[in-house]
Design an enzyme around this catalytic site. Structure first.
Site, short mmCIF file in Angstrom:
data_model
loop_
_atom_site.label_atom_id
_atom_site.label_comp_id
_atom_site.label_asym_id
_atom_site.label_seq_id
_atom_site.Cartn_x
_atom_site.Cartn_y
_atom_site.Cartn_z
N GLY A 17 -13.02 15.93 -0.65
CA GLY A 17 -12.18 14.91 -0.04
C GLY A 17 -11.45 14.11 -1.10
CG ASP A 18 -11.50 10.69 -1.25
OD1 ASP A 18 -10.97 10.20 -0.24
OD2 ASP A 18 -12.73 10.64 -1.47
CD GLU A 19 -9.84 17.27 -1.49
OE1 GLU A 19 -9.32 16.55 -0.60
OE2 GLU A 19 -10.90 17.88 -1.33
CE LYS A 21 -7.64 15.81 2.89
NZ LYS A 21 -8.63 15.49 1.86
N GLY A 45 -8.74 8.39 4.75
CA GLY A 45 -7.76 7.33 4.47
C GLY A 45 -6.70 7.83 3.52
CG HIS A 46 -3.19 9.46 4.27
ND1 HIS A 46 -3.73 10.22 5.27
CD2 HIS A 46 -2.00 9.03 4.73
CE1 HIS A 46 -2.89 10.25 6.29
NE2 HIS A 46 -1.84 9.53 5.98
CD GLN A 235 -13.11 13.73 7.10
OE1 GLN A 235 -12.86 14.43 8.05
NE2 GLN A 235 -12.74 12.48 7.04
CB THR A 311 -12.50 4.81 3.95
OG1 THR A 311 -11.41 5.69 4.16
CG2 THR A 311 -13.07 4.40 5.29
N PRO A 315 -17.21 3.20 -5.67
CG PRO A 315 -18.58 2.45 -7.42
CD PRO A 315 -18.29 2.26 -5.97
P1 IMP Z 1 -19.15 10.44 7.45
O1 IMP Z 1 -18.01 11.38 7.61
O2 IMP Z 1 -18.76 9.00 7.49
O3 IMP Z 1 -20.29 10.75 8.37
O4 IMP Z 1 -19.75 10.67 5.98
C1 IMP Z 1 -20.39 11.88 5.57
C2 IMP Z 1 -20.06 12.21 4.13
O5 IMP Z 1 -18.72 12.63 4.02
C3 IMP Z 1 -20.22 11.05 3.16
O6 IMP Z 1 -20.66 11.54 1.90
C4 IMP Z 1 -18.82 10.49 3.04
O7 IMP Z 1 -18.61 9.79 1.84
C5 IMP Z 1 -18.03 11.79 3.08
N1 IMP Z 1 -16.65 11.62 3.57
C6 IMP Z 1 -16.26 11.49 4.87
N2 IMP Z 1 -14.93 11.38 4.93
C7 IMP Z 1 -14.47 11.46 3.68
C8 IMP Z 1 -13.15 11.43 3.11
O8 IMP Z 1 -12.13 11.34 3.79
N3 IMP Z 1 -13.11 11.53 1.75
C9 IMP Z 1 -14.20 11.69 0.97
N4 IMP Z 1 -15.43 11.73 1.45
C10 IMP Z 1 -15.57 11.61 2.80
#
Ligand code: IMP
Length: 446
Positions: A17-19, A21, A45-46, A235, A311, A315
């Site tokens: 995630g957070d690449e 996109k 989030g973006h 994600q 979001t 860190p």
């Molecule tokens: P959840 O999606 O809130 O249930 O979180 C599950 C896992 O996915 C956690 O490690 C979050 O930090 C990670 N995660 C969920 N959405 C994102 C995203 O958009 N970017 C990065 N990590 C994410």
């Protein structure tokens, strides 16, 4: 064959995630009829930059700023109406037109209720090894959906002050399911609480009803007319509930096929899958991370790349690019093109490592394993760093060292890199959409 046009471009995260996109999406959106957000909710989030102003979005795709583009929140999403209402208001206040014509919420999407969020927090607190969720209620909402007790957008559309008996019963049943499993204190689902939730749904009804509809016809029309569709993935592949690092994953299937399924689009409609990566790795939350640099290098990458969650503000854990993981994701998602972000950031390090294999129980392997934590990275010879020159606009303007790094990624994955992120701003991207050939033809053996 009118429904088999290849009109869809999917934008899929290949790491944790957070690449970046959103940056790719901004490039793909102009000229698209539809931009669809497929899975997840406001755990993503973006930031969108439009006419010099920044907008932090969590649910609405960036296409909302493009005239003539329709944004869809797909059936596979879990939507927190309180977040969506705020997002719509924020955009409108900034002069961006958000109407039922350019924003459509699928009547099949599920609704995140306050008790989902409470439960997310509560379950994390109970776990001996917390997942590190965003605590936005994503997991419990998908759990309610799988339990077939979830509240959907159609329920919100159908309820009002006069007609809310149905939703009251549904909320009761869903809360009861969770209460039995999670809350010992039965008083948490008393009548007062129920009244509160019903009123909330009525409030959501008045704000969101005009946007809620059956999105399938719109998508089908678009496909049969040959109009371009962009799916903004959320994600990433390693957070996929089936193919990621379970249990340290999200609750949906953000891979290329799961994303299509979440929108109800068939595989023959896909033209391109753009896989998005960073030139290094980052991860929020817990879970295995073979190339993590929990040291001065990781700290430096975090500071240089501003690696703090959009979001949650947490860190991010940082480490070297793991090409084994990326390559597996390229294969599993039928990636046709790559976007590599943060080429400027990683170049600021004097020496850069890239993981090209793992030592796994004494053997050298070249693909990921279920117990990633026993995979010890094997690194390539370090790459020299570089500095992106001012006014760098084309691939030819890049320093030789940066080009070497990009070619290495292309050779390893057999996939052309068509977008190269060289700065924080949306326009800081080198685009080479016509670049299709790989020097060494791809493939890599260790
Ligand atoms: P959840 O999606 O809130 O249930 O979180 C599950 C896992 O996915 C956690 O490690 C979050 O930090 C990670 N995660 C969920 N959405 C994102 C995203 O958009 N970017 C990065 N990590 C994410």
């Amino acid at each position: 064959m009118k429904y088999q046009n290849e009109v869809v471009t999917e934008i899929i995260g290949l790491q944790y995630g957070d690449e970046g996109k959103g940056k790719v999406s901004c490039r793909q959106t102009p000229g698209s009829k539809l931009v669809i957000r497929a899975t997840g909710g406001n755990n993503a989030g973006h930031t969108v930059v439009y006419q010099g102003k920044k907008y932090a979005l969590h649910l609405i795709p960036s296409g909302i700023v493009c005239k003539g583009t329709i944004c869809i929140l797909a059936p596979g999403m879990v939507i927190d109406p309180s977040v969506l209402i705020k997002e719509i208001e924020m955009l409108k206040e900034s002069g961006i037109s958000v109407t039922p014509h350019n924003l459509k919420i699928s009547n099949r999407a599920h609704v995140i209720m306050p008790y989902h969020k409470e439960l997310d927090e509560y379950r994390e607190h109970l776990k001996s090894k917390p997942i590190g969720t965003t605590k936005s209620g994503i997991g419990p909402c998908y759990a309610g959906k799988a339990d077939r007790v979830g509240i959907r957008m159609i329920d919100i559309k159908n309820c009002s002050e006069l007609r809310n008996k149905n939703i009251r019963q549904k909320i009761f049943e869903e809360m009861l399911t969770f209460t039995r499993k999670d809350f010992c204190d039965i008083s948490s689902y008393n009548d007062k609480k129920l009244d509160e939730y019903v009123s909330l749904c009525v409030k959501y009804h008045y704000s969101l009803s005009p946007y809620i509809c059956d999105t399938q016809n719109i998508i089908n029309d678009c496909i049969s007319n040959g109009n371009k569709i962009v799916i903004e993935g959320a994600q990433a592949f390693s957070l996929d509930i089936d193919h990621g690092d379970y249990p340290f994953v999200t609750s949906s299937n953000p891979n290329a096929s799961g994303t299509l399924s979440a929108c109800c689009i068939g595989p023959k409609n896909v033209k391109d899958v753009i896989g998005v990566i960073k030139a290094y790795m980052s991860r929020v939350g817990e879970g295995p991370f073979p190339t993590e640099q929990n040291n001065a290098v990781g700290n430096k990458i975090r500071e240089l790349g501003h690696e703090y969650g959009t979001t949650t503000g947490r860190p991010r854990r940082c480490g070297w690019l793991d090409l084994v993981q990326v390559n597996d994701a390229v294969i599993a998602n039928s990636v046709t093109k790559l976007a590599v972000n943060h080429i400027d950031t990683i170049g600021k390090l004097l020496e850069i490592c890239v993981c090209i294999g793992y030592q796994y129980h004494g053997r050298l392997i070249s693909s990921t394993r279920l117990d990633k934590k026993n995979c010890k990275p094997v690194y390539s010879h370090p790459f020299d760093g570089w500095e992106i020159p001012k006014n760098c606009k084309t691939y030819d303007d890049l320093p030789i060292a940066a080009k070497k790094y990009i070619s290495f990624i292309e050779d390893f994955t057999g996939t052309p890199v068509v977008y190269i992120g060289i700065g924080a701003k949306d326009e800081d991207v080198i685009v080479r959409e016509d670049h299709t050939s790989i020097e060494n033809g791809g493939g890599w053996n260790i």
